[in-house]
Write an enzyme that holds these catalytic residues in place. Structure first.
Site, PDB file in Angstrom:
ATOM      1  N   HIS A  16      71.806  46.659  52.173  1.00  9.71           N
ATOM      2  CA  HIS A  16      70.634  46.787  51.298  1.00  9.71           C
ATOM      3  C   HIS A  16      70.059  45.411  51.001  1.00  9.71           C
ATOM      4  O   HIS A  16      70.516  44.714  50.095  1.00  9.71           O
ATOM      5  CB  HIS A  16      71.039  47.491  49.995  1.00  9.71           C
ATOM      6  N   ASP A  20      60.994  41.268  52.385  1.00 13.59           N
ATOM      7  CA  ASP A  20      60.021  40.546  51.566  1.00 13.59           C
ATOM      8  C   ASP A  20      60.630  40.019  50.272  1.00 13.59           C
ATOM      9  O   ASP A  20      59.933  39.396  49.473  1.00 13.59           O
ATOM     10  CB  ASP A  20      58.814  41.439  51.247  1.00 13.59           C
ATOM     11  N   GLU A 207      68.875  53.945  40.146  1.00 13.37           N
ATOM     12  CA  GLU A 207      68.813  52.568  39.652  1.00 13.37           C
ATOM     13  C   GLU A 207      68.120  52.552  38.293  1.00 13.37           C
ATOM     14  O   GLU A 207      68.671  52.066  37.307  1.00 13.37           O
ATOM     15  CB  GLU A 207      68.057  51.671  40.626  1.00 13.37           C
TER      16      GLU A 207
END
Length: 368
Positions: A16, A20, A207
């Site tokens: 993960h 960018d 998350e």
């Protein structure tokens, strides 16, 4: 204790990491100057510090502003290829032997590129990076994960792109963006298409939003892995102890809810990103990060970086922070690494080869 040199040399696997979110500050400064893009700082050291400070600010707006700058300088093939190549070289220098790097092709079209041209530019950069890393004495394999944005309506298009390039460097599909208000079920057609095509995909879930996001990602959408998944801890109860104060937890008294039990039983990989989770408020400290409890309970935990630039981190640093907080040794790092390699979107025989020829031999020698 694990020495810095050992941690750096240890073979590691990264599942993960956002393309960018991992640019070199110096590269951003140079690319911005080439296109006339205004940055908040021009000195690379000051710019790098600005990214970390902004991500640490507690302001979502300021955090998101950081990506405005990195994405802005990745709007032509040459820039994208350079960023991709440097990404591979940086990971290889940190001891990463396999990585899946994700990005949203739809965010790199402002300069006139097509989706295919974006994927090709990243592919060229990854291939260049692997060659340069090998010349520097580092072996690494890198694959792409194509990300669709939750708040947009191009998920099917990106899924089809992932299938078109799955034999050309693309390992799978991902969906990202704000969880609240944009459930993964809005993109069921894309996930059903990927399943029909026997493709792999991960979903950012658990998350910022919590258990409903995880449940939908798994039971409605069929995710192979969970991006972050940190809030699965909300479905775990421990009697007579503070749940995340691991030193005082009696594991024999820990009770798993049905969703948590399902995730553990099915060995669904959790792509956990400790430093990033602190910045986004998913945890208040490394020592109280749910990764400690989830690891002790033998969930399929993997350790990741998320956005190396914004977190000022590397995979070696993430492991070092965990070792300091939880007393992990090289045997534990080996366990995390094999977890990640088993969970990679790479053909079985290739995963097994990396485990048996690179990962296990190094740790066997180091632990002897």
């Amino acid at each position: 204790m694990i020495s810095r040199d050992q941690m750096l040399a240890a073979p590691k696997v990264l599942l993960h990491d956002h393309l960018d979110g991992g640019l070199r500050p110096g590269t951003i400064a140079e690319l911005a100057a080439d296109i006339g893009h205004t940055l908040p700082r021009t000195d690379p050291d000051e710019l790098g510090a600005w990214f970390v400070e902004s991500a640490d600010s507690g302001s979502l707006e300021r955090y998101l502003e950081t990506f405005d700058h990195t994405v802005a300088v990745m709007q032509n093939s040459a820039a994208i290829t350079r960023v991709a190549s440097e990404c591979v070289q940086d990971l290889a220098a940190d001891g990463v032997v396999y990585a899946e790097i994700r990005y949203a092709p739809e965010q790199h079209l402002n300069g006139g590129l097509s989706l295919d041209q974006v994927v090709e530019a990243v592919r060229e950069g990854f291939e260049q990076g692997e060659v340069l890393a090998k010349a520097a004495g580092h072996q690494i394999v890198v694959r792409q994960l194509l990300t669709a944005m939750r708040h947009q309506a191009r998920s099917m298009e990106i899924a089809e792109l992932a299938i078109a390039y799955r034999d050309a460097g693309v390992a799978g599909f991902d969906i990202a963006g704000a969880e609240a208000g944009f459930p993964p079920t809005r993109h069921l057609d894309a996930f059903e298409y990927l399943q029909r095509e026997n493709a792999h995909f991960t979903i950012h879930a658990g998350e910022a939003f919590g258990l409903p996001s995880i449940w939908q990602a798994i039971q409605w959408c069929g995710a192979d892995r969970l991006g972050h998944g940190v809030r699965i801890v909300d479905d775990i109860a421990a009697a007579d102890s503070a749940l995340l104060d691991l030193a005082s937890v009696d594991l024999a008294k820990v009770e798993l809810g049905r969703l948590a039990a399902y995730v553990r039983d099915r060995r669904i990989p959790l792509e956990m990103c400790p430093s990033s989770n602190l910045q986004t408020g998913a945890a208040d400290s490394i020592a109280h990060h749910p990764i400690g409890l989830l690891t002790a309970l033998k969930f399929r935990v993997t350790v990741n970086t998320d956005n190396r630039l914004m977190s000022g981190t590397t995979l070696s640093r993430e492991f070092s922070l965990l070792a300091e907080a939880f007393g992990y040794d090289l045997a534990d790092i080996r366990w995390f690494t094999i977890n990640a390699m088993k969970s990679a979107f790479l053909p079985f025989e290739q995963r097994l080869a990396l485990i048996n020829t690179i990962i296990k031999p190094w740790y066997a020698d180091a632990l002897a």
